[in-house]
Design a protein around this motif. Structure first.
Motif, PDB file in Angstrom:
ATOM      1  N   ARG A  48       0.833  -1.207   0.000  1.00 40.74           N
ATOM      2  CA  ARG A  48       0.000   0.000   0.000  1.00 40.74           C
ATOM      3  C   ARG A  48       0.865   1.253   0.000  1.00 40.74           C
ATOM      4  NH1 ARG A  48      -3.151  -1.597   3.661  1.00 40.74           N
ATOM      5  NH2 ARG A  48      -2.305  -0.486   5.459  1.00 40.74           N
ATOM      6  N   VAL A  49       1.987   1.209   0.695  1.00 39.45           N
ATOM      7  CA  VAL A  49       2.877   2.365   0.770  1.00 39.45           C
ATOM      8  C   VAL A  49       3.441   2.723  -0.601  1.00 39.45           C
ATOM      9  CG1 VAL A  49       5.101   3.157   1.664  1.00 39.45           C
ATOM     10  CG2 VAL A  49       3.492   2.004   3.184  1.00 39.45           C
ATOM     11  N   VAL A  50       3.801   1.729  -1.392  1.00 38.61           N
ATOM     12  CA  VAL A  50       4.496   1.997  -2.658  1.00 38.61           C
ATOM     13  C   VAL A  50       3.573   1.978  -3.871  1.00 38.61           C
ATOM     14  CG1 VAL A  50       6.677   1.105  -1.780  1.00 38.61           C
ATOM     15  CG2 VAL A  50       5.108  -0.460  -2.966  1.00 38.61           C
ATOM     16  N   THR A  51       2.324   1.599  -3.690  1.00 39.15           N
ATOM     17  CA  THR A  51       1.388   1.567  -4.815  1.00 39.15           C
ATOM     18  C   THR A  51       0.800   2.952  -5.035  1.00 39.15           C
ATOM     19  OG1 THR A  51       0.807  -0.738  -4.374  1.00 39.15           O
ATOM     20  CG2 THR A  51      -0.724   0.542  -5.722  1.00 39.15           C
ATOM     21  N   PRO A  52       0.909   3.501  -6.249  1.00 36.46           N
ATOM     22  CA  PRO A  52       0.323   4.819  -6.507  1.00 36.46           C
ATOM     23  C   PRO A  52      -1.151   4.847  -6.109  1.00 36.46           C
ATOM     24  CG  PRO A  52       1.750   4.201  -8.327  1.00 36.46           C
ATOM     25  CD  PRO A  52       1.670   3.002  -7.415  1.00 36.46           C
ATOM     26  N   ALA A  53      -1.484   5.830  -5.281  1.00 33.34           N
ATOM     27  CA  ALA A  53      -2.826   5.885  -4.704  1.00 33.34           C
ATOM     28  C   ALA A  53      -3.814   6.520  -5.675  1.00 33.34           C
ATOM     29  CB  ALA A  53      -2.796   6.684  -3.402  1.00 33.34           C
ATOM     30  N   ARG A  54      -5.032   6.075  -5.596  1.00 31.28           N
ATOM     31  CA  ARG A  54      -6.122   6.713  -6.321  1.00 31.28           C
ATOM     32  C   ARG A  54      -6.896   7.612  -5.363  1.00 31.28           C
ATOM     33  NH1 ARG A  54      -8.772   1.754  -9.897  1.00 31.28           N
ATOM     34  NH2 ARG A  54      -6.916   1.285 -11.149  1.00 31.28           N
ATOM     35  N   ARG A  55      -7.440   8.662  -5.921  1.00 34.52           N
ATOM     36  CA  ARG A  55      -8.225   9.565  -5.092  1.00 34.52           C
ATOM     37  C   ARG A  55      -9.489   8.850  -4.619  1.00 34.52           C
ATOM     38  NH1 ARG A  55      -8.660  13.062  -8.555  1.00 34.52           N
ATOM     39  NH2 ARG A  55      -6.806  14.265  -7.988  1.00 34.52           N
ATOM     40  N   VAL A  56      -9.745   8.922  -3.330  1.00 35.73           N
ATOM     41  CA  VAL A  56     -10.929   8.282  -2.774  1.00 35.73           C
ATOM     42  C   VAL A  56     -11.800   9.339  -2.107  1.00 35.73           C
ATOM     43  CG1 VAL A  56      -9.773   6.071  -2.427  1.00 35.73           C
ATOM     44  CG2 VAL A  56      -9.735   7.781  -0.596  1.00 35.73           C
ATOM     45  N   PRO A  57     -13.117   9.156  -2.136  1.00 34.63           N
ATOM     46  CA  PRO A  57     -14.003  10.129  -1.482  1.00 34.63           C
ATOM     47  C   PRO A  57     -13.711  10.207   0.013  1.00 34.63           C
ATOM     48  CG  PRO A  57     -15.245   8.666  -2.942  1.00 34.63           C
ATOM     49  CD  PRO A  57     -13.872   8.092  -2.822  1.00 34.63           C
ATOM     50  N   ASP A  58     -13.727  11.427   0.545  1.00 31.76           N
ATOM     51  CA  ASP A  58     -13.522  11.606   1.975  1.00 31.76           C
ATOM     52  C   ASP A  58     -14.575  12.503   2.613  1.00 31.76           C
ATOM     53  OD1 ASP A  58     -12.794  14.052   0.949  1.00 31.76           O
ATOM     54  OD2 ASP A  58     -10.690  13.923   1.521  1.00 31.76           O
ATOM     55  N   ARG A 122     -26.027  18.011 -11.664  1.00 32.03           N
ATOM     56  CA  ARG A 122     -26.254  16.796 -10.892  1.00 32.03           C
ATOM     57  C   ARG A 122     -24.895  16.293 -10.398  1.00 32.03           C
ATOM     58  NH1 ARG A 122     -30.308  18.794 -11.275  1.00 32.03           N
ATOM     59  NH2 ARG A 122     -32.319  18.045 -12.039  1.00 32.03           N
ATOM     60  N   LEU A 123     -24.721  16.318  -9.087  1.00 34.63           N
ATOM     61  CA  LEU A 123     -23.466  15.869  -8.496  1.00 34.63           C
ATOM     62  C   LEU A 123     -23.709  14.654  -7.628  1.00 34.63           C
ATOM     63  CD1 LEU A 123     -21.863  19.285  -7.406  1.00 34.63           C
ATOM     64  CD2 LEU A 123     -21.555  18.032  -9.556  1.00 34.63           C
ATOM     65  N   ALA A 124     -22.844  13.646  -7.770  1.00 32.14           N
ATOM     66  CA  ALA A 124     -22.944  12.455  -6.927  1.00 32.14           C
ATOM     67  C   ALA A 124     -22.615  12.831  -5.482  1.00 32.14           C
ATOM     68  CB  ALA A 124     -21.995  11.385  -7.431  1.00 32.14           C
ATOM     69  N   PRO A 125     -23.175  12.105  -4.514  1.00 31.49           N
ATOM     70  CA  PRO A 125     -22.935  12.461  -3.105  1.00 31.49           C
ATOM     71  C   PRO A 125     -21.476  12.345  -2.676  1.00 31.49           C
ATOM     72  CG  PRO A 125     -24.839  10.996  -3.317  1.00 31.49           C
ATOM     73  CD  PRO A 125     -24.157  11.024  -4.652  1.00 31.49           C
ATOM     74  N   ASP A 126     -20.781  11.329  -3.162  1.00 34.16           N
ATOM     75  CA  ASP A 126     -19.397  11.124  -2.722  1.00 34.16           C
ATOM     76  C   ASP A 126     -18.465  12.131  -3.396  1.00 34.16           C
ATOM     77  OD1 ASP A 126     -20.108   9.034  -1.099  1.00 34.16           O
ATOM     78  OD2 ASP A 126     -19.705   7.504  -2.610  1.00 34.16           O
ATOM     79  N   ALA A 127     -17.575  12.736  -2.605  1.00 37.13           N
ATOM     80  CA  ALA A 127     -16.665  13.759  -3.126  1.00 37.13           C
ATOM     81  C   ALA A 127     -15.352  13.704  -2.352  1.00 37.13           C
ATOM     82  CB  ALA A 127     -17.301  15.143  -3.015  1.00 37.13           C
ATOM     83  N   ALA A 128     -14.338  14.380  -2.896  1.00 34.17           N
ATOM     84  CA  ALA A 128     -13.018  14.411  -2.258  1.00 34.17           C
ATOM     85  C   ALA A 128     -12.575  15.864  -2.106  1.00 34.17           C
ATOM     86  CB  ALA A 128     -11.995  13.630  -3.083  1.00 34.17           C
ATOM     87  N   PHE A 129     -12.305  16.254  -0.885  1.00 34.17           N
ATOM     88  CA  PHE A 129     -11.880  17.614  -0.560  1.00 34.17           C
ATOM     89  C   PHE A 129     -10.420  17.792  -0.951  1.00 34.17           C
ATOM     90  CE2 PHE A 129     -10.819  21.119   2.377  1.00 34.17           C
ATOM     91  CZ  PHE A 129     -11.931  21.944   2.201  1.00 34.17           C
ATOM     92  N   SER A 130     -10.065  18.971  -1.476  1.00 38.13           N
ATOM     93  CA  SER A 130      -8.726  19.159  -2.026  1.00 38.13           C
ATOM     94  C   SER A 130      -8.168  20.529  -1.688  1.00 38.13           C
ATOM     95  CB  SER A 130      -8.783  19.007  -3.554  1.00 38.13           C
ATOM     96  OG  SER A 130      -7.576  19.428  -4.152  1.00 38.13           O
ATOM     97  N   GLY A 131      -6.839  20.574  -1.497  1.00 33.12           N
ATOM     98  CA  GLY A 131      -6.152  21.837  -1.329  1.00 33.12           C
ATOM     99  C   GLY A 131      -5.664  22.424  -2.643  1.00 33.12           C
ATOM    100  N   TRP A 132      -5.873  21.742  -3.755  1.00 31.31           N
ATOM    101  CA  TRP A 132      -5.336  22.211  -5.027  1.00 31.31           C
ATOM    102  C   TRP A 132      -5.817  23.620  -5.375  1.00 31.31           C
ATOM    103  CZ3 TRP A 132      -5.475  17.979  -9.398  1.00 31.31           C
ATOM    104  CH2 TRP A 132      -4.718  16.874  -8.994  1.00 31.31           C
ATOM    105  N   TYR A 133      -7.082  23.840  -5.252  1.00 33.23           N
ATOM    106  CA  TYR A 133      -7.793  25.036  -5.693  1.00 33.23           C
ATOM    107  C   TYR A 133      -7.766  25.142  -7.222  1.00 33.23           C
ATOM    108  CZ  TYR A 133      -9.972  29.570  -5.809  1.00 33.23           C
ATOM    109  OH  TYR A 133     -10.838  30.597  -6.072  1.00 33.23           O
TER     110      TYR A 133
END
Length: 400
Positions: A48-58, A122-133
């Protein structure tokens, strides 16, 4: 009497032996089971540490008011932060910008929308908060060109934002599980100071080429792709190069500083919420996720062992001692500015403090609170910008 005693012992012996054998069998099976659980858990953690992560809803979208242009999210430590942020969504929009908190309670946070959302959205309920802006370079309204940086794994895409006389460049290095868009927040700051920005990608980040294993090496190989970007900058006329790393990008920047053949061209490092010692980060993350300490220890050892590479899928052992820059602090030669929140919540600031204490002659640290991981610009843009500008100006790296 002797014969009687021998008979007694001889009579009891089969039962005793059988009992001992049974107990040993049970213990052996139990021990084997425990070891199997520990081994499986440690391999999973190491992978898990070395596998490139996918964005997950938080977080979840609880309400969307298109008339008032507001959005209500489930409350988390991140969604309640003051400042400007982004939200990855699914549906008619894949990303929206968020403004200030308008109201909140124990379970929800209402924020102003800074991206217009139409009434038929129409937006799905699950979303991911981001600092990117910012999620695309066009949004900066600054001239830029797409570039390809030749590295040993192939051409790595980059964005080039020219500024000033072209003598001083900053190379922006994003963190784990993100892409170069994470760094766009910083471009206007450097542009205003007359510094050209090169925003780069590196192997296995989803934009640059994939390595043979397709896994992260936590900075121990990725720095070579950034080193190729330093060479690119020098060929384009850069005389002084600043390297700014975000999160794991900080670990990459530090390895570049220690290993690059272009070290003489590097004028300094700016590290935002950086990984300075991976063992500190992995131990912290394991505690947060309630991973038993024995599994964490085995996972860390597996990442460093050649024999475990077929299991961890790293292709080569990752020498975490080489990535521990606190231990290697005496080798540093470039001035460093660290920006880190003591409430980071993902990469603890302990190692940043330790590096500051180990090399106060080279390292300056701006300590934030509340701002969370890689969200310092979002939380306090004025202080973040001033800290960078003052540090660059004091070293003669910015236009006065």
């Amino acid at each position: 009497m002797v014969a009687s005693r021998r008979a007694a012992v001889g009579g009891a012996s089969p039962l005793l032996v059988a009992g001992v054998k049974a107990a040993l069998t049970v213990l052996s099976v139990a021990l084997t089971g425990v070891l199997a659980i520990l081994a499986a858990g440690s391999v999973r953690m190491a992978r898990r540490v070395v596998t490139p992560a996918r964005r997950v809803p938080d977080t979840r979208i609880l309400a969307l008011d298109t008339a008032a242009q507001t959005i209500t999210l489930s409350r988390t430590d991140d969604t309640a932060l003051p400042g400007r942020y982004g939200l990855f969504t699914a549906g008619t929009s894949d990303y929206v910008k968020l403004g200030s908190v308008l109201s909140e309670d124990a379970t929800s946070v209402k924020r102003k929308l800074l991206t217009h959302v139409s009434s038929d959205a129409r937006l799905a309920p699950d979303a991911a908060f981001s600092g990117w802006y910012y999620d695309h370079p066009d949004q900066l309204h600054l001239p830029f060109t797409p570039e390809l940086i030749g590295s040993t794994v192939g051409p790595c895409p980059a964005w080039l934002f020219p500024a000033g006389d072209g003598d001083t460049w900053v190379i922006q290095v994003h963190g784990r599980g993100t892409t170069r868009a994470e760094c766009l927040r910083a471009v206007p700051v450097f542009h205003s100071l007359g510094i050209t920005s090169l925003v780069v990608s590196y192997r296995n980040d989803g934009e640059a080429p994939r390595s043979r294993t397709g896994t992260y090496a936590l900075g121990s190989t990725e720095w070579r792709d950034v080193d190729a970007a330093v060479g690119f900058a020098r060929r384009r006329g850069a005389r002084r190069i600043i390297v700014m790393g975000w999160s794991m990008g900080g670990a990459i920047a530090l390895q570049l500083s220690l290993n690059s053949a272009h070290r003489d061209a590097i004028a300094g490092l700016i590290l935002e919420s950086p990984v300075v010692d991976w063992r500190v980060v992995l131990a912290y993350q394991a505690r947060v996720q309630r991973v038993p300490a024995p599994i964490t220890g085995l996972a860390i050892e597996a990442l460093q062992a050649e024999w475990a590479t077929p299991l961890t899928r790293t292709g080569a052992a990752i020498r975490l001692d080489q990535l521990d820059v606190v231990a290697r602090a005496a080798e540093l030669r470039h001035p460093i500015l660290i920006l880190h929140s003591d409430d980071d919540g993902f990469v603890p600031s302990d190692a940043s403090h330790d590096l500051w204490a180990a090399r106060p002659d080279l390292v300056e640290m701006q300590v934030f609170e509340v701002a969370r991981h890689t969200k310092l610009w979002n939380y306090d843009q004025e202080r973040w910008t001033r800290s960078i500008g003052d540090w660059l100006t004091a070293r003669g790296l910015a236009d006065a």
